[in-house]
Structure formats: structure tokens, C-alpha cells
Design a protein around this motif. Structure first.
Motif, PDB file in Angstrom:
ATOM      1  N   PHE A 154      22.533  24.345  52.025  1.00 40.84           N
ATOM      2  CA  PHE A 154      22.395  23.374  50.870  1.00 40.84           C
ATOM      3  C   PHE A 154      22.666  21.974  51.639  1.00 40.84           C
ATOM      4  CE2 PHE A 154      22.723  25.684  47.009  1.00 40.84           C
ATOM      5  CZ  PHE A 154      21.501  25.444  46.416  1.00 40.84           C
ATOM      6  N   GLU A 155      23.752  21.619  52.311  1.00 42.09           N
ATOM      7  CA  GLU A 155      23.854  20.483  53.028  1.00 42.09           C
ATOM      8  C   GLU A 155      22.567  20.104  54.334  1.00 42.09           C
ATOM      9  OE1 GLU A 155      27.945  21.010  55.138  1.00 42.09           O
ATOM     10  OE2 GLU A 155      28.640  21.015  53.074  1.00 42.09           O
ATOM     11  N   GLU A 156      22.316  21.380  54.953  1.00 50.00           N
ATOM     12  CA  GLU A 156      20.980  21.121  55.799  1.00 50.00           C
ATOM     13  C   GLU A 156      20.023  20.779  55.084  1.00 50.00           C
ATOM     14  OE1 GLU A 156      18.929  23.454  59.259  1.00 50.00           O
ATOM     15  OE2 GLU A 156      20.538  24.351  58.385  1.00 50.00           O
ATOM     16  N   LYS A 170      29.634  30.632  52.103  1.00 46.17           N
ATOM     17  CA  LYS A 170      29.806  29.398  53.177  1.00 46.17           C
ATOM     18  C   LYS A 170      28.310  29.235  53.649  1.00 46.17           C
ATOM     19  CE  LYS A 170      32.047  29.068  57.624  1.00 46.17           C
ATOM     20  NZ  LYS A 170      32.658  29.471  58.680  1.00 46.17           N
ATOM     21  N   LYS A 171      27.516  30.356  54.003  1.00 45.20           N
ATOM     22  CA  LYS A 171      26.218  30.179  54.397  1.00 45.20           C
ATOM     23  C   LYS A 171      25.266  29.356  53.408  1.00 45.20           C
ATOM     24  CE  LYS A 171      23.157  30.861  57.562  1.00 45.20           C
ATOM     25  NZ  LYS A 171      22.960  30.299  58.911  1.00 45.20           N
ATOM     26  N   GLU A 172      25.503  29.834  52.171  1.00 47.26           N
ATOM     27  CA  GLU A 172      24.881  28.732  51.054  1.00 47.26           C
ATOM     28  C   GLU A 172      25.158  27.347  51.010  1.00 47.26           C
ATOM     29  OE1 GLU A 172      23.734  29.053  46.369  1.00 47.26           O
ATOM     30  OE2 GLU A 172      25.039  30.445  47.282  1.00 47.26           O
ATOM     31  N   LYS A 173      26.287  27.231  51.422  1.00 42.78           N
ATOM     32  CA  LYS A 173      26.958  25.884  51.414  1.00 42.78           C
ATOM     33  C   LYS A 173      26.275  25.121  52.383  1.00 42.78           C
ATOM     34  CE  LYS A 173      30.977  22.929  51.249  1.00 42.78           C
ATOM     35  NZ  LYS A 173      32.556  22.865  51.202  1.00 42.78           N
ATOM     36  N   GLU A 174      26.221  25.640  53.553  1.00 45.81           N
ATOM     37  CA  GLU A 174      25.589  25.382  54.825  1.00 45.81           C
ATOM     38  C   GLU A 174      24.348  24.870  54.715  1.00 45.81           C
ATOM     39  OE1 GLU A 174      26.888  27.657  57.961  1.00 45.81           O
ATOM     40  OE2 GLU A 174      28.705  27.534  58.023  1.00 45.81           O
ATOM     41  N   GLY A 184      19.736  18.970  52.457  1.00 39.60           N
ATOM     42  CA  GLY A 184      19.988  17.716  51.811  1.00 39.60           C
ATOM     43  C   GLY A 184      19.999  16.754  52.989  1.00 39.60           C
ATOM     44  N   ASN A 185      20.193  16.805  54.126  1.00 42.93           N
ATOM     45  CA  ASN A 185      20.013  15.963  55.487  1.00 42.93           C
ATOM     46  C   ASN A 185      18.521  16.141  55.604  1.00 42.93           C
ATOM     47  OD1 ASN A 185      23.036  15.490  55.588  1.00 42.93           O
ATOM     48  ND2 ASN A 185      23.500  17.064  56.905  1.00 42.93           N
TER      49      ASN A 185
END
Length: 63
Positions: free
Chosen positions: A22-24, A16-20, A26-27
């Protein structure tokens, strides 16, 4: 984020943290291309945190 904190997390929390992160990342990358960020070191910190998570997850899988 420190390695000791990451080691105390469960596998689901790590994913979950890794996904968050990655999204951050990218943004922030997107916003940086439009207009330069004031704190560009944040990009490197996020990349390092992702690498720490992947490393610790791989260590756990190897055991």
C-alpha cells in the motif's frame, strides 16, 4: 508474487506485506502524477498483489 508464495506466509507477514505494498502504491501513484513513470505496469502489479493477499487472507479466515 505468486499465490503459492503468499499462502506459505504467516498472517503477520501477510499484514506486513500488504502494508508495504500500500505504501509503495501510494508513493508510485504520487510520483506518476508529478511525472509519468517509465514502467506504469508496476502500478497494476502492486494492485493485483494486494488483491491476492486480501483474497488469501479472507480464505484463511473463512476456514
Amino acid at each position: 508474487m505468486k499465490a503459492a508464495d503468499i499462502r506459505n506466509m504467516s498472517v503477520e507477514d501477510l499484514q506486513k506485506k500488504e502494508k508495504e505494498l500500500f505504501e509503495e502504491l501510494g508513493n508510485l501513484t504520487f510520483h506518476h502524477r508529478i511525472r509519468p513513470l517509465e514502467d506504469t505496469s508496476r502500478l497494476n502489479k502492486i494492485r493485483k498483489d494486494i488483491a491476492r493477499i486480501k483474497t488469501i487472507r479472507n480464505e484463511a479466515a473463512a476456514k
